[in-house]
Design a protein around this motif. Structure first.
Motif, mmCIF file in Angstrom:
data_model
loop_
_atom_site.group_PDB
_atom_site.id
_atom_site.type_symbol
_atom_site.label_atom_id
_atom_site.label_comp_id
_atom_site.label_asym_id
_atom_site.label_seq_id
_atom_site.Cartn_x
_atom_site.Cartn_y
_atom_site.Cartn_z
ATOM 1 N N LEU A 172 112.067 29.996 93.631
ATOM 2 C CA LEU A 172 111.240 29.912 94.839
ATOM 3 C C LEU A 172 109.757 30.009 94.499
ATOM 4 N N MET A 173 109.415 30.866 93.553
ATOM 5 C CA MET A 173 108.021 30.994 93.130
ATOM 6 C C MET A 173 107.542 29.695 92.482
ATOM 7 N N THR A 174 108.378 29.098 91.653
ATOM 8 C CA THR A 174 108.029 27.835 90.999
ATOM 9 C C THR A 174 107.882 26.714 92.020
ATOM 10 N N ASP A 175 108.812 26.647 92.968
ATOM 11 C CA ASP A 175 108.721 25.620 94.017
ATOM 12 C C ASP A 175 107.417 25.762 94.802
ATOM 13 N N GLU A 176 107.060 27.001 95.138
ATOM 14 C CA GLU A 176 105.815 27.217 95.874
ATOM 15 C C GLU A 176 104.606 26.829 95.033
ATOM 16 N N LEU A 177 104.643 27.148 93.744
ATOM 17 C CA LEU A 177 103.538 26.766 92.864
ATOM 18 C C LEU A 177 103.370 25.246 92.834
ATOM 19 N N ILE A 178 104.472 24.533 92.704
ATOM 20 C CA ILE A 178 104.388 23.067 92.660
ATOM 21 C C ILE A 178 103.823 22.530 93.967
ATOM 22 N N ASP A 226 105.205 49.239 89.897
ATOM 23 C CA ASP A 226 104.489 48.204 89.141
ATOM 24 C C ASP A 226 105.551 47.303 88.514
ATOM 25 N N LEU A 227 105.935 46.259 89.229
ATOM 26 C CA LEU A 227 107.036 45.407 88.774
ATOM 27 C C LEU A 227 106.739 44.751 87.438
ATOM 28 N N ARG A 228 105.530 44.203 87.268
ATOM 29 C CA ARG A 228 105.181 43.549 85.998
ATOM 30 C C ARG A 228 105.303 44.548 84.853
ATOM 31 N N GLY A 229 104.733 45.731 85.047
ATOM 32 C CA GLY A 229 104.802 46.761 84.011
ATOM 33 C C GLY A 229 106.236 47.163 83.707
ATOM 34 N N ALA A 230 107.051 47.300 84.751
ATOM 35 C CA ALA A 230 108.457 47.676 84.558
ATOM 36 C C ALA A 230 109.219 46.580 83.811
ATOM 37 N N SER A 262 112.714 36.744 68.454
ATOM 38 C CA SER A 262 112.414 35.322 68.542
ATOM 39 C C SER A 262 112.678 34.768 69.941
ATOM 40 N N GLN A 263 113.426 35.502 70.751
ATOM 41 C CA GLN A 263 113.766 35.015 72.088
ATOM 42 C C GLN A 263 112.849 35.562 73.171
ATOM 43 N N ILE A 264 112.096 36.620 72.883
ATOM 44 C CA ILE A 264 111.257 37.252 73.890
ATOM 45 C C ILE A 264 109.801 36.967 73.556
ATOM 46 N N HIS A 265 109.118 36.318 74.491
ATOM 47 C CA HIS A 265 107.697 36.020 74.322
ATOM 48 C C HIS A 265 106.995 36.513 75.579
ATOM 49 N N LEU A 266 106.323 37.655 75.460
ATOM 50 C CA LEU A 266 105.706 38.271 76.625
ATOM 51 C C LEU A 266 104.285 37.815 76.857
ATOM 52 N N GLY A 267 103.671 37.184 75.890
ATOM 53 C CA GLY A 267 102.294 36.751 76.077
ATOM 54 C C GLY A 267 101.348 37.938 76.115
ATOM 55 N N PRO A 268 100.170 37.750 76.705
ATOM 56 C CA PRO A 268 99.167 38.813 76.725
ATOM 57 C C PRO A 268 99.635 40.013 77.534
ATOM 58 N N ALA A 269 99.190 41.172 77.136
ATOM 59 C CA ALA A 269 99.517 42.392 77.874
ATOM 60 C C ALA A 269 98.441 42.635 78.926
ATOM 61 N N GLY A 270 98.690 43.591 79.767
ATOM 62 C CA GLY A 270 97.698 43.966 80.773
ATOM 63 C C GLY A 270 98.212 43.735 82.160
ATOM 64 N N PRO A 271 97.550 44.350 83.146
ATOM 65 C CA PRO A 271 98.053 44.281 84.509
ATOM 66 C C PRO A 271 98.052 42.881 85.082
ATOM 67 N N SER A 272 97.082 42.052 84.741
ATOM 68 C CA SER A 272 97.078 40.708 85.318
ATOM 69 C C SER A 272 97.723 39.709 84.387
ATOM 70 N N GLN A 311 101.519 38.129 94.279
ATOM 71 C CA GLN A 311 101.092 39.176 95.212
ATOM 72 C C GLN A 311 101.931 39.127 96.493
ATOM 73 N N ALA A 312 102.200 37.936 96.991
ATOM 74 C CA ALA A 312 103.022 37.807 98.197
ATOM 75 C C ALA A 312 104.431 38.354 97.951
ATOM 76 N N TRP A 313 104.992 38.072 96.778
ATOM 77 C CA TRP A 313 106.331 38.586 96.463
ATOM 78 C C TRP A 313 106.307 40.099 96.268
ATOM 79 N N LEU A 314 105.248 40.629 95.669
ATOM 80 C CA LEU A 314 105.148 42.080 95.524
ATOM 81 C C LEU A 314 105.079 42.756 96.892
ATOM 82 N N GLU A 315 104.372 42.129 97.828
ATOM 83 C CA GLU A 315 104.312 42.678 99.186
ATOM 84 C C GLU A 315 105.688 42.636 99.851
#
Length: 172
Positions: free
Chosen positions: A21-27, A133-137, A156-166, A119-123
């Motif tokens: 649903l998030m991906t569909d909304e982004l598109i 803190d869903l992202r942090g969890a 090799s299967q987990i790629h979290l990218g940059p850390a931080g709240p955003s 943000q809408a999904w967190l709300e």
């Protein structure tokens, strides 16, 4: 023998549905903003490419795709002007896939849209009584899984990218 007719809805199903649903909304948002040719099929590249470029084999591993499928996707995105291929400076025999200026502009815009969608999904989640803190969890849980499965190749299967709240990525 009685069979339970109710379908079991697992947490993984619910997470996949929310992600879809998030991906569909982004598109939808990207198309409305004038970014044509957006497709959910492009997301494995946009989600996994490094600012300086990434080898196709690495993109494929991060996305959980075959090298052949990722190669086809990359070629398709090159034709659309999102990507370019260049020599890997660390190994002249290898090629890196990198974002073009069109690709970088697309990612920059998408990051802003994704922040609003998240943000809408967190709300919604807070409204349902889930106030953490869903992202942090999620990052903490993935890192815990990774450390528990060091010998199984989980790294090799987990790629979290940059850390931080955003967790916003910089684009070249």
């Amino acid at each position: 023998m009685a069979v339970d007719s109710a379908r079991t809805v697992t947490m993984s199903v619910l997470l996949r549905q929310m992600a879809r649903l998030m991906t569909d909304e982004l598109i939808e948002r990207m198309t409305a903003a004038g970014f044509d040719h957006q497709s959910a099929t492009h997301h494995p590249v946009f989600e996994n490419i490094d600012p300086g470029g990434t080898r196709v084999t690495v993109l494929a591993a991060r996305a959980g795709m075959t090298h052949q499928s990722m190669g086809e996707l990359v070629r398709s995105m090159e034709r659309l002007g999102y990507l370019e291929s260049r020599v890997d400076p660390s190994d002249g025999r290898a090629r890196l896939v990198a974002l073009t200026s069109t690709g970088r502009n697309t990612v920059r815009h998408a990051i802003g849209e994704i922040a609003d969608i998240e943000q809408a999904w967190l709300e919604r989640l807070r409204g349902a009584g889930f106030d953490v803190d869903l992202r942090g969890a999620l990052v903490a849980a993935l890192r815990a899984y990774e450390s528990e499965h060091v010998d199984s190749g989980a790294r090799s299967q987990i790629h979290l990218g940059p850390a931080g709240p955003s967790a916003e990525r910089s684009t070249p």
